[in-house]
Design a protein around this motif. Structure first.
Motif, mmCIF file in Angstrom:
data_model
loop_
_atom_site.group_PDB
_atom_site.id
_atom_site.type_symbol
_atom_site.label_atom_id
_atom_site.label_comp_id
_atom_site.label_asym_id
_atom_site.label_seq_id
_atom_site.Cartn_x
_atom_site.Cartn_y
_atom_site.Cartn_z
ATOM 1 N N ASP A 123 50.518 56.227 58.786
ATOM 2 C CA ASP A 123 51.805 55.581 59.006
ATOM 3 C C ASP A 123 52.102 54.610 57.869
ATOM 4 O O ASP A 123 51.291 54.417 56.957
ATOM 5 N N LEU A 124 53.255 53.970 57.960
ATOM 6 C CA LEU A 124 53.699 53.002 56.961
ATOM 7 C C LEU A 124 54.116 51.731 57.680
ATOM 8 O O LEU A 124 54.720 51.779 58.760
ATOM 9 N N LEU A 125 53.784 50.585 57.093
ATOM 10 C CA LEU A 125 54.273 49.297 57.578
ATOM 11 C C LEU A 125 55.271 48.744 56.577
ATOM 12 O O LEU A 125 55.083 48.875 55.363
ATOM 13 N N ALA A 126 56.333 48.093 57.081
ATOM 14 C CA ALA A 126 57.369 47.545 56.208
ATOM 15 C C ALA A 126 57.836 46.200 56.761
ATOM 16 O O ALA A 126 58.136 46.082 57.952
ATOM 17 N N ARG A 127 57.885 45.179 55.881
ATOM 18 C CA ARG A 127 58.416 43.878 56.289
ATOM 19 C C ARG A 127 59.859 43.754 55.826
ATOM 20 O O ARG A 127 60.165 43.926 54.636
ATOM 21 N N GLU A 128 60.733 43.468 56.767
ATOM 22 C CA GLU A 128 62.165 43.314 56.463
ATOM 23 C C GLU A 128 62.417 41.931 55.870
ATOM 24 O O GLU A 128 62.048 40.909 56.454
ATOM 25 N N THR A 129 63.049 41.918 54.697
ATOM 26 C CA THR A 129 63.217 40.676 53.953
ATOM 27 C C THR A 129 64.026 39.642 54.716
ATOM 28 O O THR A 129 63.647 38.460 54.800
ATOM 29 N N SER A 130 65.114 40.048 55.296
ATOM 30 C CA SER A 130 66.055 39.095 55.893
ATOM 31 C C SER A 130 65.578 38.509 57.207
ATOM 32 O O SER A 130 65.976 37.396 57.579
ATOM 33 N N THR A 131 64.722 39.227 57.927
ATOM 34 C CA THR A 131 64.333 38.797 59.273
ATOM 35 C C THR A 131 62.854 38.452 59.420
ATOM 36 O O THR A 131 62.477 37.768 60.386
ATOM 37 N N GLY A 132 62.009 38.933 58.510
ATOM 38 C CA GLY A 132 60.568 38.746 58.672
ATOM 39 C C GLY A 132 59.956 39.655 59.721
ATOM 40 O O GLY A 132 58.780 39.496 60.074
ATOM 41 N N ILE A 133 60.739 40.629 60.204
ATOM 42 C CA ILE A 133 60.218 41.572 61.196
ATOM 43 C C ILE A 133 59.303 42.581 60.511
ATOM 44 O O ILE A 133 59.606 43.064 59.416
ATOM 45 N N LEU A 134 58.196 42.890 61.166
ATOM 46 C CA LEU A 134 57.289 43.928 60.671
ATOM 47 C C LEU A 134 57.559 45.202 61.449
ATOM 48 O O LEU A 134 57.523 45.212 62.688
ATOM 49 N N TRP A 135 57.848 46.261 60.698
ATOM 50 C CA TRP A 135 58.176 47.556 61.293
ATOM 51 C C TRP A 135 57.062 48.558 61.022
ATOM 52 O O TRP A 135 56.478 48.580 59.934
ATOM 53 N N LEU A 136 56.779 49.376 61.995
ATOM 54 C CA LEU A 136 55.881 50.514 61.828
ATOM 55 C C LEU A 136 56.736 51.764 61.700
ATOM 56 O O LEU A 136 57.563 52.062 62.584
ATOM 57 N N VAL A 137 56.552 52.494 60.602
ATOM 58 C CA VAL A 137 57.283 53.738 60.382
ATOM 59 C C VAL A 137 56.260 54.865 60.477
ATOM 60 O O VAL A 137 55.430 55.044 59.587
ATOM 61 N N PRO A 138 56.285 55.645 61.575
ATOM 62 C CA PRO A 138 55.224 56.628 61.789
ATOM 63 C C PRO A 138 55.348 57.831 60.870
ATOM 64 O O PRO A 138 56.443 58.302 60.567
ATOM 65 N N GLY A 139 54.207 58.320 60.429
ATOM 66 C CA GLY A 139 54.172 59.577 59.693
ATOM 67 C C GLY A 139 54.197 60.745 60.658
ATOM 68 O O GLY A 139 53.678 60.656 61.780
ATOM 69 N N THR A 140 54.769 61.846 60.223
ATOM 70 C CA THR A 140 54.864 63.035 61.072
ATOM 71 C C THR A 140 53.744 64.035 60.805
ATOM 72 O O THR A 140 53.559 64.979 61.570
ATOM 73 N N GLY A 141 53.030 63.852 59.688
ATOM 74 C CA GLY A 141 52.005 64.808 59.301
ATOM 75 C C GLY A 141 52.533 65.980 58.503
ATOM 76 O O GLY A 141 51.766 66.860 58.101
ATOM 77 N N THR A 142 53.837 65.990 58.246
ATOM 78 C CA THR A 142 54.452 67.091 57.494
ATOM 79 C C THR A 142 55.224 66.602 56.274
ATOM 80 O O THR A 142 56.091 67.311 55.764
ATOM 81 N N GLY A 143 54.934 65.378 55.825
ATOM 82 C CA GLY A 143 55.599 64.867 54.635
ATOM 83 C C GLY A 143 56.884 64.132 54.896
ATOM 84 O O GLY A 143 57.650 63.869 53.955
ATOM 85 N N THR A 144 57.130 63.771 56.126
ATOM 86 C CA THR A 144 58.321 62.996 56.466
ATOM 87 C C THR A 144 57.904 61.798 57.313
ATOM 88 O O THR A 144 56.745 61.682 57.728
ATOM 89 N N LEU A 145 58.887 60.920 57.584
ATOM 90 C CA LEU A 145 58.641 59.730 58.383
ATOM 91 C C LEU A 145 59.517 59.750 59.618
ATOM 92 O O LEU A 145 60.652 60.260 59.599
ATOM 93 N N GLY A 146 59.000 59.179 60.710
ATOM 94 C CA GLY A 146 59.755 59.124 61.955
ATOM 95 C C GLY A 146 60.569 57.853 62.079
ATOM 96 O O GLY A 146 60.791 57.118 61.106
ATOM 97 N N THR A 147 60.980 57.571 63.284
ATOM 98 C CA THR A 147 61.829 56.410 63.572
ATOM 99 C C THR A 147 60.987 55.137 63.629
ATOM 100 O O THR A 147 59.938 55.100 64.284
ATOM 101 N N ARG A 148 61.463 54.104 62.946
ATOM 102 C CA ARG A 148 60.691 52.863 62.880
ATOM 103 C C ARG A 148 60.607 52.183 64.244
ATOM 104 O O ARG A 148 61.494 52.329 65.091
ATOM 105 N N VAL A 149 59.504 51.425 64.426
ATOM 106 C CA VAL A 149 59.266 50.686 65.667
ATOM 107 C C VAL A 149 58.832 49.265 65.290
ATOM 108 O O VAL A 149 57.965 49.080 64.436
ATOM 109 N N GLN A 150 59.433 48.265 65.938
ATOM 110 C CA GLN A 150 59.073 46.886 65.643
ATOM 111 C C GLN A 150 57.683 46.579 66.192
ATOM 112 O O GLN A 150 57.383 46.848 67.359
ATOM 113 N N VAL A 151 56.819 45.992 65.323
ATOM 114 C CA VAL A 151 55.461 45.653 65.762
ATOM 115 C C VAL A 151 55.111 44.199 65.480
ATOM 116 O O VAL A 151 53.960 43.799 65.665
#
Length: 534
Positions: free
Chosen positions: A445-473
């Motif tokens: 998976d991928l983790l991403a910190r949003e600059t404006s809010t400081g929210i940490l998002w988890l962006v799940p990998g699909t296993g096929t070279g794409t990314l799924g819908t982000r989830v706040q963690v």
């Protein structure tokens, strides 16, 4: 050892016409030297089916002796007799041990004790594998004077064997769990000082492990029931089931398992394979614990902070100088295909992307390798693990001007397949991190910190070279001046996150197998003196 029911090992007619000339010589007790490859040796593997007193012809040139009685946690009752026969006839030996998925009782007995934390199922399964290796090592050491040059790990289906203990293979998570068991065996053998490799065939390996790619681990490949004279030789020259180099090839008939060395291998001890953790891109020194690298601001020195496997870091050891000219530093895993973890660095002045090949012991192999040009337009390069599902390590990179995130699939030999776009708008995040599999589905998976809010998002990998819908963690992460993930730092086989606050304190955020966070733990202080943590 062979991928077939053991009940057919003894008692059927031999089909000599299907066996190469040299092997026929072994069956008849007459050594026939190969005509073109004088370095090739021909031998047999034997174990419990040959008990109590069946031995190959004395012309055999080596033996691979089984340690188990068909299942893990059992002992071949004739191992001492077979090893003694080999010694008395001056035959060099390897050993092999059966890998197996634990029963519920075995998981209870062995899961809590070992180098990994028993707090998670992944950790317990890994510890069971370690215990399987411990018994195999004890079996070897119980035979006075026996010192096999290798211990092979036999990974094959167990659902049709007389000694039955099937691997669960229905889902990708089950296949990942099977890998944990095998990794535990690898670690146990290595801890005891034994070189190891894997034995299987393409179908069995794919079914059990999901085509696990282990380029740094030696292979013993089976051709099965021989149906033409060159099939065993083909196993020496064709790509192996796991990507590792083939050193031994096996075939069998109704009576014997036959083996040959793959030229120019001379049945010597092989180097201990590098650690090959399924979820790791951070074990730099090869001790099966994930590590952290950091660049000191004042000196541009690169230091290795070795992980202890319990959530802490050892004191830094200098592993490089002159790294100040690099704008981006990242640990992407094994890009080069030799089993050791590598480092990627983007040179500020040229935009060149360099691969520093790891040596598996905390250092680097020279020379460095240029793996890209024109990367000055990228402001983020992240090792995400195997995002495409082909077993090779991949990276993602973000273009500064557009915020487009691109996937660069690794070839497994230090290069890249054609890139693909993962979307635009990624400039909204000021930190991107590749932690490994945080969701527990076997996909990174991928983790991403949003600059404006400081929210940490988890962006799940699909296993096929794409990314799924982000989830706040997480929230409130804008107070951190650096965020990275070494993978699993506390030894429970679940990736964790490290973050540095404004005071220079480094915090461990342990991830739980259930998808949450345990309370953070202070790792150490004084991290303001480094300008890159990766």
């Amino acid at each position: 050892m062979s991928v077939r029911p053991r009940s057919v090992v003894v008692g059927r007619l031999r089909r000599l016409a299907l066996i190469p000339l040299a092997a026929i010589g072994l069956v008849l007790g007459v050594l026939v030297a190969p005509s073109a490859q004088a370095a090739v040796l021909f031998g047999h593997d034997i174990s419990w089916p040959q008990c109590p007193s069946t031995f190959p012809p004395t012309s055999t040139q080596f033996l691979v002796i089984g340690l188990t009685n068909g299942l893990p946690f059992t002992e071949n009752p004739c191992v001492a007799t077979q090893a003694t026969w080999a010694a008395n006839h001056a035959k060099p030996t390897h050993a092999y041990t059966m890998a197996g998925f634990p029963t519920a009782a075995q998981l209870t007995t062995y899961g809590a004790s070992g180098p990994w934390s028993g707090s998670t199922r992944a950790g317990r399964l890994s510890n069971v594998g370690y215990a399987e290796a411990t018994l195999a090592v004890a079996t070897v050491r119980d035979v006075p004077g026996w010192a096999p040059r290798m211990v092979w790990i036999d990974v094959e289906p167990r659902d049709t064997e007389p000694r039955r203990q099937p691997w669960p293979t229905s889902t990708s998570v089950q296949r990942l769990e099977n890998r944990y068991v095998v990794e535990g065996i690898m670690r146990g053998l290595r801890a005891a000082g034994y070189s190891y490799g894997v034995y299987s065939n393409a179908s069995g390996w794919q079914t059990i492990t999901g085509s696990w790619w282990l380029p740094g681990v030696p292979v013993w490949a089976t051709a099965g029931a021989l149906n033409h004279p060159n099939e065993a030789l083909d196993k020496c020259t064709q790509p192996s089931f796991s990507g590792g180099k083939v050193y031994l090839a096996q075939w069998w008939d109704a009576t014997w398992d036959y083996d040959r060395t793959c030229d120019p291998y001379a049945f010597t001890r092989l180097p201990v394979a590098p650690a090959s953790l399924s979820t790791s891109t951070g074990d730099v020194n090869g001790d099966w614990n994930n590590d952290v690298l950091a660049r000191w601001t004042a000196s541009a020195a690169l230091k290795l902070y070795a992980g202890t496997g319990t959530g802490s870091l050892s004191l830094g050891t200098q592993v490089g100088t002159g790294w100040g000219g690099m704008a981006t530093l990242e640990t992407p895993g094994d890009l080069s295909g030799d089993g050791a973890q590598d480092v990627l660095a983007r040179e500020t002045s040229t935009g060149d992307l360099w691969m520093y090949k790891g040596n598996g012991a905390g250092g680097w192999l020279l020379p460095r390798v240029r793996v890209g040009t024109g990367w000055q337009g990228m402001n983020t390069v992240v090792g995400v693990g195997d995002l495409t599902g082909d077993g090779r390590m991949d990276i993602v990179a973000r273009r500064a001007t557009t915020g487009e995130l691109s996937l660069y699939p690794g070839t497994g030999s230090g290069g890249w397949k054609p890139r693909s776009s993962l979307g635009t708008g990624w400039n909204r995040y000021d930190v991107l991190v590749g932690p490994g599999d945080l969701t527990g589905d076997g996909r990174p998976d991928l983790l991403a910190r949003e600059t404006s809010t400081g929210i940490l998002w988890l962006v799940p990998g699909t296993g096929t070279g794409t990314l799924g819908t982000r989830v706040q963690v997480g929230t409130g992460w804008n107070g951190m001046t650096a965020i990275m993930s070494p993978g699993d730092l506390d030894g429970d086989r679940v990736p964790d996150v490290l973050a540095r606050d404004g005071s220079g304190r480094l915090w461990l955020y342990p991830r739980t197998a259930a998808g949450g966070w345990s309370p953070r733990v202070l790792v150490s202080t004084g991290w303001t003196i480094v300008d890159a943590i990766f």
